[in-house]
Design an enzyme around this catalytic site. Structure first.
Site, PDB file in Angstrom:
ATOM      1  N   LYS A 268     -19.230  15.929 -42.676  1.00 33.92           N
ATOM      2  CA  LYS A 268     -19.039  16.588 -41.369  1.00 33.92           C
ATOM      3  C   LYS A 268     -19.068  18.106 -41.543  1.00 33.92           C
ATOM      4  CE  LYS A 268     -15.523  17.345 -37.736  1.00 33.92           C
ATOM      5  NZ  LYS A 268     -14.208  16.984 -37.180  1.00 33.92           N
ATOM      6  N   ASP A 273     -14.323  24.300 -34.807  1.00 37.60           N
ATOM      7  CA  ASP A 273     -13.992  23.286 -33.807  1.00 37.60           C
ATOM      8  C   ASP A 273     -12.939  23.834 -32.849  1.00 37.60           C
ATOM      9  OD1 ASP A 273     -13.454  21.039 -32.338  1.00 37.60           O
ATOM     10  OD2 ASP A 273     -12.436  19.949 -33.956  1.00 37.60           O
ATOM     11  N   LYS A 280      -8.501  23.125 -27.820  1.00 42.10           N
ATOM     12  CA  LYS A 280      -7.307  23.014 -28.652  1.00 42.10           C
ATOM     13  C   LYS A 280      -6.327  24.134 -28.319  1.00 42.10           C
ATOM     14  CE  LYS A 280      -9.431  21.047 -32.830  1.00 42.10           C
ATOM     15  NZ  LYS A 280      -8.647  19.797 -32.871  1.00 42.10           N
ATOM     16  N   ASP A 291     -13.287  22.888 -40.556  1.00 46.18           N
ATOM     17  CA  ASP A 291     -13.809  21.606 -40.081  1.00 46.18           C
ATOM     18  C   ASP A 291     -15.194  21.280 -40.660  1.00 46.18           C
ATOM     19  OD1 ASP A 291     -13.034  19.372 -38.686  1.00 46.18           O
ATOM     20  OD2 ASP A 291     -13.841  20.036 -36.757  1.00 46.18           O
ATOM     21  N   ASP A 350     -13.006  16.979 -27.973  1.00 46.12           N
ATOM     22  CA  ASP A 350     -12.422  17.352 -29.269  1.00 46.12           C
ATOM     23  C   ASP A 350     -12.606  16.243 -30.317  1.00 46.12           C
ATOM     24  OD1 ASP A 350     -11.176  18.931 -31.105  1.00 46.12           O
ATOM     25  OD2 ASP A 350      -9.145  18.642 -30.310  1.00 46.12           O
ATOM     26  N   GLU A 352     -15.217  15.288 -31.696  1.00 49.74           N
ATOM     27  CA  GLU A 352     -16.642  15.605 -31.866  1.00 49.74           C
ATOM     28  C   GLU A 352     -17.190  15.194 -33.231  1.00 49.74           C
ATOM     29  OE1 GLU A 352     -14.290  17.574 -32.666  1.00 49.74           O
ATOM     30  OE2 GLU A 352     -14.985  18.372 -34.584  1.00 49.74           O
ATOM     31  N   ARG A 354     -16.934  12.454 -34.971  1.00 50.11           N
ATOM     32  CA  ARG A 354     -17.562  11.125 -34.969  1.00 50.11           C
ATOM     33  C   ARG A 354     -18.901  11.151 -34.253  1.00 50.11           C
ATOM     34  NH1 ARG A 354     -12.293   8.757 -32.067  1.00 50.11           N
ATOM     35  NH2 ARG A 354     -11.428  10.541 -33.182  1.00 50.11           N
TER      36      ARG A 354
HETATM   37  N1  BES Z   1     -11.282  18.477 -36.639  1.00 50.82           N
HETATM   38  C1  BES Z   1     -10.359  17.736 -35.867  1.00 50.82           C
HETATM   39  C2  BES Z   1      -9.354  16.969 -36.737  1.00 50.82           C
HETATM   40  C3  BES Z   1      -8.252  17.774 -37.332  1.00 50.82           C
HETATM   41  C4  BES Z   1      -7.229  18.262 -36.546  1.00 50.82           C
HETATM   42  C5  BES Z   1      -8.191  17.977 -38.682  1.00 50.82           C
HETATM   43  C6  BES Z   1      -6.197  18.973 -37.122  1.00 50.82           C
HETATM   44  C7  BES Z   1      -7.155  18.661 -39.259  1.00 50.82           C
HETATM   45  C8  BES Z   1      -6.148  19.167 -38.475  1.00 50.82           C
HETATM   46  C9  BES Z   1     -11.079  16.708 -35.005  1.00 50.82           C
HETATM   47  O1  BES Z   1     -12.319  17.116 -34.541  1.00 50.82           O
HETATM   48  C10 BES Z   1     -10.231  16.461 -33.818  1.00 50.82           C
HETATM   49  O2  BES Z   1     -10.029  17.364 -33.075  1.00 50.82           O
HETATM   50  N2  BES Z   1      -9.738  15.224 -33.673  1.00 50.82           N
HETATM   51  C11 BES Z   1      -8.896  14.892 -32.607  1.00 50.82           C
HETATM   52  C12 BES Z   1      -9.277  13.521 -32.135  1.00 50.82           C
HETATM   53  C13 BES Z   1      -8.586  13.104 -30.864  1.00 50.82           C
HETATM   54  C14 BES Z   1      -9.082  13.939 -29.711  1.00 50.82           C
HETATM   55  C15 BES Z   1      -8.859  11.646 -30.624  1.00 50.82           C
HETATM   56  C16 BES Z   1      -7.456  14.917 -33.119  1.00 50.82           C
HETATM   57  O3  BES Z   1      -7.194  14.459 -34.219  1.00 50.82           O
HETATM   58  O4  BES Z   1      -6.592  15.425 -32.385  1.00 50.82           O
HETATM   59 ZN    ZN Z   2     -13.307  18.479 -35.651  1.00 49.42          ZN
HETATM   60 MN    MN Z   3     -12.163  18.208 -32.746  1.00 47.35          MN
END
Ligand code: BES
Ligand code: ZN
Ligand code: MN
Length: 506
Positions: A268, A273, A280, A291, A350, A352, A354
């Site tokens: 990825k 992000d 966020k 990210d 968010d 994104e 996947r």
């Molecule tokens: N890049 C983030 C995951 C992440 C968040 C990694 C904080 C490390 C620290 C990912 O793109 C994301 O935002 N995931 C969301 C998914 C949710 C919206 C289902 C998350 O984990 O909040």
């Molecule tokens: Zn992300």
């Molecule tokens: Mn995200």
């Protein structure tokens, strides 16, 4: 930083510093004993006086030790003799080399390889000394205008092995350590770069530079127009709000025979992000520059692989873009068509990672892969579940998951399996499209992997969530380079070294 492997007596080493261990309470390790005898009890007298107890983290630098050819002797605390595990050994090495680096010993000789580490052999100790040394001396001041340069930094470290017959094994361990450290440093460097520098184009440029360095590596970049032709609607929906051009980097390392099925590593590469329209919160949003650590770990593992001249075929597939809010950005509720033909309801912009991964995973089918492993900072839920100590592993082929977990144990870059049961898959339901991109609060890391599993039915696949392991937060904020050691170990286990060092193009 240069390393060497040698054998011989500590009192005969002509060097700026000889490094030896002291166990708790006040007991000399074998090499320190030798120096003590030769010096007529100089070291043991200091221990009796209480100058060093032997706890991990302690050091004592000695000058003019009688009958030693070295200018200095560094005593390093190793803790209780029977209690040295992986982490203790790493701390011992880190303490020693940090001290050497700051006290003017530019070339030193270390006997710390003789310390017994629980269930680890000489090969492991040599390799990990190299890895821990490079890690400890890594600087993160690339972008500072004033760097506090050391006048006489540590440049060369000789690692002593017990017997001449250990030299071959020691040298191969040293080479592995150097290659892994090169990969880890590459991943750390890229991870720490900010989003305004490390853009998708920057990552593509880095990959191209690697292909110039290693003849066995071929890099192709797929541009946006080509993504449109391929029907990568999921990947394109993430980049829609960004002014940076998305890239799909294909880095093919051909170390094996033409007919050998490749190991595909998908990383990825979201270079920043923001969350997109599902934006966020501001505190710690800066950390979303990390990210792209999955992408960085793929480039790191390929670096290690090329340095070791491994005899197998490995393909890095890196979807990279930014996730930004904008008038053109994808909105919650938008429905997009992935390259696989499956439609996706983007309920949260968010989620994104996947979306870019699913198209890269479908694209990977064309390589007729032996296995596909994706590596991603995919979910905050993974940080909650496993913290910073283990990456999560899930997959559709138990032997592959097993191999990855074992590579994690062997390399000290640990991973832990989470279940990918059908019951979790049932959480992914959309009223309007084939699947939604989110599935509620419960088991977020697993449902993210379930989403990916809808795109990986044609091959053996494993997913690694590195959200907790790829970087550390707080005052020591920085990329860790994980899981490059795990991935490289997996590759080493799968494909033997071809036995000769690669010749670099200059
Ligand atoms: N890049 C983030 C995951 C992440 C968040 C990694 C904080 C490390 C620290 C990912 O793109 C994301 O935002 N995931 C969301 C998914 C949710 C919206 C289902 C998350 O984990 O909040
Ligand atoms: Zn992300
Ligand atoms: Mn995200």
């Amino acid at each position: 930083m240069e390393f060497n492997v040698k054998s011989g007596s500590p009192s005969k080493q002509r060097s700026a510093c000889v490094v030896v261990g002291v166990f708790e309470p006040r007991r000399l390790a074998p090499a320190a004993e030798v120096l003590d005898k030769a010096s007529g009890g100089h070291l043991s007298a200091l221990l009796r006086r209480g100058d060093i107890e032997g706890k991990v983290g302690q050091t004592l630098l000695l000058h003019h030790v009688p009958n030693a050819l070295a200018e200095r002797v560094l005593l390093v605390g190793c803790g209780k003799e029977r209690e040295v595990g992986d982490k203790e050994f790493q701390r011992i090495i880190t303490t020693a080399v940090t001290h050497l680096n700051e006290t003017g010993s530019m070339e030193s000789v270390s006997y710390l390889t003789e310390i017994s580490v629980k269930s680890r052999n000489l090969h492991w100790k040599v390799r990990h000394t190299v890895e821990a040394t490079r890690d400890a001396l890594h600087r993160t001041d690339q972008l500072k205008s004033k760097k506090d340069d050391l006048r006489r930094p540590l440049r060369k470290l000789t690692l002593m092995v017990p017997k001449r017959s250990d030299l071959t094994d020691g040298e191969s361990a040293m080479r592995e350590g150097m290659a892994i450290a090169d990969g880890v440093m590459m991943a750390r460097m890229l991870g720490d770069l900010p989003g305004n520098i490390c853009t998708p184009s920057y990552l593509a440029k880095q990959a191209r530079a690697m292909s110039k360095r290693y003849p066995a590596l071929k890099v192709t970049i797929i541009e946006k127009a080509q993504m449109e032709k391929l029907g990568m609607g999921a990947l394109l929906s993430v980049t829609a709000g960004s002014r940076e051009a998305p890239k799909l980097i294909i880095a093919e390392y051909n170390g094996g025979k033409t007919k050998d099925k490749p190991i595909v590593l998908v990383g990825k590469g979201v270079t920043f992000d923001t969350g997109g329209i599902s934006i966020k919160p501001s505190p710690t949003m800066d950390e979303m520059k990390y990210d792209m650590c999955g992408a960085a770990s793929v480039l790191g593992a390929l670096t290690a692989c090329a340095e070791l001249n491994l005899g197998c075929n490995v393909i890095g597939v890196i979807p990279t873009c930014e996730n930004m809010p904008d008038g053109a950005a994808t909105k919650p509720g938008d429905i997009v068509t992935s390259m696989s033909g499956q439609t996706i309801e983007v309920l949260n912009t968010d989620a994104e990672g996947r979306l870019i991964l699913c198209d890269a995973l479908t694209y990977s089918e064309r390589f007729k892969p032996d296995v596909v492993i994706d590596i991603a900072t995919l979910t905050g839920a993974c940080v909650i579940a496993l913290g910073q100590h283990a990456s999560a592993v899930m997959g559709n082929h138990p032997p592959l998951v097993h191999d990855l977990l074992n590579a994690g144990k062997a390399s000290g870059d640990r991973a832990w399996e989470m279940p990918l049961w059908d019951e979790y898959n049932e959480q992914l339901k959309s009223n309007f499209a084939d699947i939604p991109n989110i599935a509620g609060r419960e088991a977020g890391s697993i449902t993210a992997a379930c989403f990916l599993s809808r795109f990986t039915k044609k091959y053996h696949w494993a997913h690694m969530d590195i959200a907790g392991t790829a970087w550390v937060s707080g005052s020591k904020k920085g990329a860790t380079g994980r899981p490059v050691p795990l991935l490289t170990q997996y590759l080493i286990d799968r494909c033997p070294e071809k036995g000769r060092r690669v010749t670099k193009k200059s």
